[in-house]
Design a protein around this motif. Structure first.
Motif, short mmCIF file in Angstrom:
data_model
loop_
_atom_site.label_atom_id
_atom_site.label_comp_id
_atom_site.label_asym_id
_atom_site.label_seq_id
_atom_site.Cartn_x
_atom_site.Cartn_y
_atom_site.Cartn_z
N ILE A 22 -19.68 -6.92 -21.08
CA ILE A 22 -20.42 -8.09 -21.54
C ILE A 22 -19.45 -9.21 -21.91
N GLU A 23 -20.02 -10.37 -22.23
CA GLU A 23 -19.20 -11.49 -22.69
C GLU A 23 -18.44 -11.09 -23.95
N ARG A 68 -9.51 -8.84 -19.94
CA ARG A 68 -9.78 -10.00 -19.10
C ARG A 68 -10.03 -9.50 -17.69
N ASP A 69 -11.02 -10.09 -17.05
CA ASP A 69 -11.44 -9.70 -15.71
C ASP A 69 -10.39 -10.10 -14.68
N ARG A 70 -10.62 -9.72 -13.44
CA ARG A 70 -9.69 -10.10 -12.37
C ARG A 70 -9.71 -11.61 -12.18
N LYS A 71 -8.63 -12.12 -11.60
CA LYS A 71 -8.49 -13.56 -11.44
C LYS A 71 -9.40 -14.07 -10.32
N VAL A 72 -10.06 -15.19 -10.61
CA VAL A 72 -10.90 -15.88 -9.63
C VAL A 72 -10.19 -17.18 -9.30
N ILE A 73 -10.00 -17.45 -8.02
CA ILE A 73 -9.31 -18.65 -7.58
C ILE A 73 -10.34 -19.75 -7.31
N ILE A 74 -10.09 -20.92 -7.89
CA ILE A 74 -10.93 -22.09 -7.65
C ILE A 74 -10.10 -23.06 -6.83
N TYR A 75 -10.56 -23.41 -5.64
CA TYR A 75 -9.81 -24.29 -4.76
C TYR A 75 -10.70 -25.45 -4.35
N ARG A 90 -9.44 -16.27 -15.54
CA ARG A 90 -9.71 -14.88 -15.87
C ARG A 90 -10.66 -14.85 -17.06
N GLN A 91 -11.87 -14.36 -16.84
CA GLN A 91 -12.90 -14.34 -17.87
C GLN A 91 -12.67 -13.19 -18.84
N PRO A 92 -12.63 -13.46 -20.15
CA PRO A 92 -12.51 -12.36 -21.12
C PRO A 92 -13.82 -11.58 -21.23
N PHE A 93 -13.70 -10.27 -21.49
CA PHE A 93 -14.89 -9.42 -21.60
C PHE A 93 -14.69 -8.36 -22.68
N THR A 94 -15.79 -7.73 -23.05
CA THR A 94 -15.78 -6.59 -23.97
C THR A 94 -16.52 -5.45 -23.28
#
Length: 102
Positions: A22-23, A68-75, A90-94
């Motif tokens: 979750i968030e 932290r989730d896997r890296k998402v690339i924004i291009y 990288r989105q943090p999660f619990t």
């Protein structure tokens, strides 16, 4: 028995023993997370639907991991303008293991 809970602006369907990502919550590993925004509880034929939440219902879980989730690339790219932007996020999660639904 399962329930639908709301946390972090999202809704999750959970059962006892589930591990849910979750968030990020402001808790340490090993702490107990209590979710009191329960939208729906079903126990066999007994179903309770909240308006918007079920009164007196809560879901408890144990915090297994903060990460932290896997890296998402924004291009971003604009043709013929020599304009390119590359960012990573990288989105943090619990990670929570659901213990009891009551």
């Amino acid at each position: 028995m399962y329930a639908v809970i709301e946390t972090g602006g999202k809704q999750y369907t959970v059962k006892t023993g589930d591990k849910v990502k979750i968030e990020k919550l402001d808790l340490n590993e090993g702490d107990t997370a209590v979710f009191d925004k329960v939208l729906f509880v079903a126990d066999g034929e007994d179903v309770k639907i909240g308006k918007p939440y079920v009164e007196g219902a809560k879901v408890e879980g144990k915090v297994l991991k903060q990460g932290r989730d896997r890296k998402v690339i924004i291009y971003k790219y604009k043709a013929k303008k020599n304009e390119r932007k590359k960012k990573g996020h990288r989105q943090p999660f619990t990670l929570v293991e659901i213990g009891s639904i009551g």
